[in-house]
Design a protein around this motif. Sequence first.
Motif, PDB file in Angstrom:
ATOM      1  N   LYS A 157       0.851  -1.189   0.000  1.00  0.00           N
ATOM      2  CA  LYS A 157       0.000   0.000   0.000  1.00  0.00           C
ATOM      3  C   LYS A 157       0.887   1.240   0.000  1.00  0.00           C
ATOM      4  O   LYS A 157       1.879   1.300   0.730  1.00  0.00           O
ATOM      5  CB  LYS A 157      -0.930   0.017   1.200  1.00  0.00           C
ATOM      6  N   MET A 158       0.516   2.225  -0.820  1.00  0.00           N
ATOM      7  CA  MET A 158       1.303   3.452  -0.917  1.00  0.00           C
ATOM      8  C   MET A 158       0.382   4.661  -0.965  1.00  0.00           C
ATOM      9  O   MET A 158      -0.666   4.636  -1.629  1.00  0.00           O
ATOM     10  CB  MET A 158       2.200   3.449  -2.167  1.00  0.00           C
ATOM     11  N   THR A 159       0.804   5.728  -0.280  1.00  0.00           N
ATOM     12  CA  THR A 159       0.167   7.040  -0.391  1.00  0.00           C
ATOM     13  C   THR A 159       1.191   7.996  -0.998  1.00  0.00           C
ATOM     14  O   THR A 159       2.387   7.910  -0.678  1.00  0.00           O
ATOM     15  CB  THR A 159      -0.281   7.551   0.991  1.00  0.00           C
ATOM     16  N   CYS A 160       0.727   8.919  -1.854  1.00  0.00           N
ATOM     17  CA  CYS A 160       1.659   9.770  -2.598  1.00  0.00           C
ATOM     18  C   CYS A 160       1.061  11.167  -2.800  1.00  0.00           C
ATOM     19  O   CYS A 160      -0.110  11.306  -3.178  1.00  0.00           O
ATOM     20  CB  CYS A 160       1.971   9.129  -3.948  1.00  0.00           C
ATOM     21  N   GLN A 161       1.877  12.166  -2.584  1.00  0.00           N
ATOM     22  CA  GLN A 161       1.478  13.542  -2.828  1.00  0.00           C
ATOM     23  C   GLN A 161       1.471  13.822  -4.333  1.00  0.00           C
ATOM     24  O   GLN A 161       2.248  13.233  -5.090  1.00  0.00           O
ATOM     25  CB  GLN A 161       2.429  14.506  -2.119  1.00  0.00           C
ATOM     26  N   LEU A 162       0.642  14.752  -4.773  1.00  0.00           N
ATOM     27  CA  LEU A 162       0.546  15.100  -6.192  1.00  0.00           C
ATOM     28  C   LEU A 162       1.515  16.216  -6.598  1.00  0.00           C
ATOM     29  O   LEU A 162       2.321  16.053  -7.519  1.00  0.00           O
ATOM     30  CB  LEU A 162      -0.886  15.503  -6.538  1.00  0.00           C
ATOM     31  N   LEU A 203      -2.900   2.004  -4.240  1.00  0.00           N
ATOM     32  CA  LEU A 203      -2.327   3.339  -4.363  1.00  0.00           C
ATOM     33  C   LEU A 203      -3.363   4.425  -4.078  1.00  0.00           C
ATOM     34  O   LEU A 203      -4.471   4.406  -4.629  1.00  0.00           O
ATOM     35  CB  LEU A 203      -1.761   3.522  -5.783  1.00  0.00           C
ATOM     36  N   TYR A 204      -2.964   5.398  -3.242  1.00  0.00           N
ATOM     37  CA  TYR A 204      -3.796   6.564  -2.924  1.00  0.00           C
ATOM     38  C   TYR A 204      -2.995   7.829  -3.243  1.00  0.00           C
ATOM     39  O   TYR A 204      -1.819   7.947  -2.831  1.00  0.00           O
ATOM     40  CB  TYR A 204      -4.191   6.586  -1.445  1.00  0.00           C
ATOM     41  N   LEU A 205      -3.621   8.766  -3.955  1.00  0.00           N
ATOM     42  CA  LEU A 205      -3.012  10.067  -4.234  1.00  0.00           C
ATOM     43  C   LEU A 205      -3.729  11.124  -3.409  1.00  0.00           C
ATOM     44  O   LEU A 205      -4.947  11.054  -3.213  1.00  0.00           O
ATOM     45  CB  LEU A 205      -3.124  10.402  -5.727  1.00  0.00           C
ATOM     46  N   MET A 206      -2.970  12.129  -2.943  1.00  0.00           N
ATOM     47  CA  MET A 206      -3.583  13.149  -2.081  1.00  0.00           C
ATOM     48  C   MET A 206      -2.862  14.490  -2.258  1.00  0.00           C
ATOM     49  O   MET A 206      -1.683  14.531  -2.607  1.00  0.00           O
ATOM     50  CB  MET A 206      -3.528  12.708  -0.619  1.00  0.00           C
ATOM     51  N   GLU A 207      -3.635  15.563  -1.986  1.00  0.00           N
ATOM     52  CA  GLU A 207      -3.043  16.894  -2.115  1.00  0.00           C
ATOM     53  C   GLU A 207      -3.887  17.923  -1.365  1.00  0.00           C
ATOM     54  O   GLU A 207      -5.111  17.772  -1.199  1.00  0.00           O
ATOM     55  CB  GLU A 207      -2.926  17.301  -3.584  1.00  0.00           C
ATOM     56  N   ARG A 208      -3.198  18.973  -0.914  1.00  0.00           N
ATOM     57  CA  ARG A 208      -3.873  20.126  -0.315  1.00  0.00           C
ATOM     58  C   ARG A 208      -4.287  21.081  -1.419  1.00  0.00           C
ATOM     59  O   ARG A 208      -3.455  21.433  -2.272  1.00  0.00           O
ATOM     60  CB  ARG A 208      -2.933  20.825   0.663  1.00  0.00           C
TER      61      ARG A 208
END
Length: 282
Positions: free
Chosen positions: A136-141, A177-182
Amino acid sequence: MADSLTAELVLLLKRVSTHLTVKISNLLMLLSNHKSMDNFQNAGSIGALAGFAIAIVFTWKFLRSPGGQQRRQPKRRGAASSSSDGTQLTPSEVASPYPLSPVNDSKGQDVVEELPAPVKLTLGQIVRKKLNGGRKMTCQLLGVIFEEKSPEELQEHATVRPLAAEVLMEISKSCDLYLMERIIDDKSGEIALSALEAAGLFTSGGLIKDKVLFCSTENGRSSFVRQLEPDWHVDTNIEIISQLARFIRYQLHISPAGPPHIASNVFGSTSLEHYFSLLDQC
């Protein structure tokens, strides 16, 4: 000189045979004191004949011995010699105890050319190796997948990095995979989703729109990561990386400054594609 030596030896043998004949005759004379004179004369004749035979045998053996033959003259050490096939050999070749063979340079070159080339891993193999079993991975855009690096830029446009997109698609095949951003407003979220869809990330991979998360603060992104409990997290914010170092198995900090010195489970790279060696494969 050899002939004179042979003559002297023959003369010596004759003298020896004569002496032996006399000795044998005297011995026979002593043994035949009680016999008649006729027997004594016969014994003397037999002794003379025996001495003559001995002389002939010694002379014949001497003439057949190697000492009686003419010796060969030794060749000079520095002179060139001939091999069995008539070719001339140099002094160094004559001194060598091993047979000589011609050097085949082309054969040596063929051996070098036949060495196997280094195995070139595919992008998928590199990604799986780097993930080290992560599922499992989380990643900033911003600054990782997008060329843009601030929420203000994202309000106007979003540009997907082509090489980063290739890596991301390979990661999505092995990881959840999860992508996330402010973001500042909802419009920024729509721009981000449209850019990801145009790059084909929702059609050729395991990434879906529901796994693209948006928040209004940096702490919100950190909270997302803590709740998802991934094996890997990729981020550009060193403060978030430091806060999550105790909770996340592996982290990748994207920064032009190089790898951070935070913890042994935190890695650094200038870009996502560079860490996964995609640039070395192109």
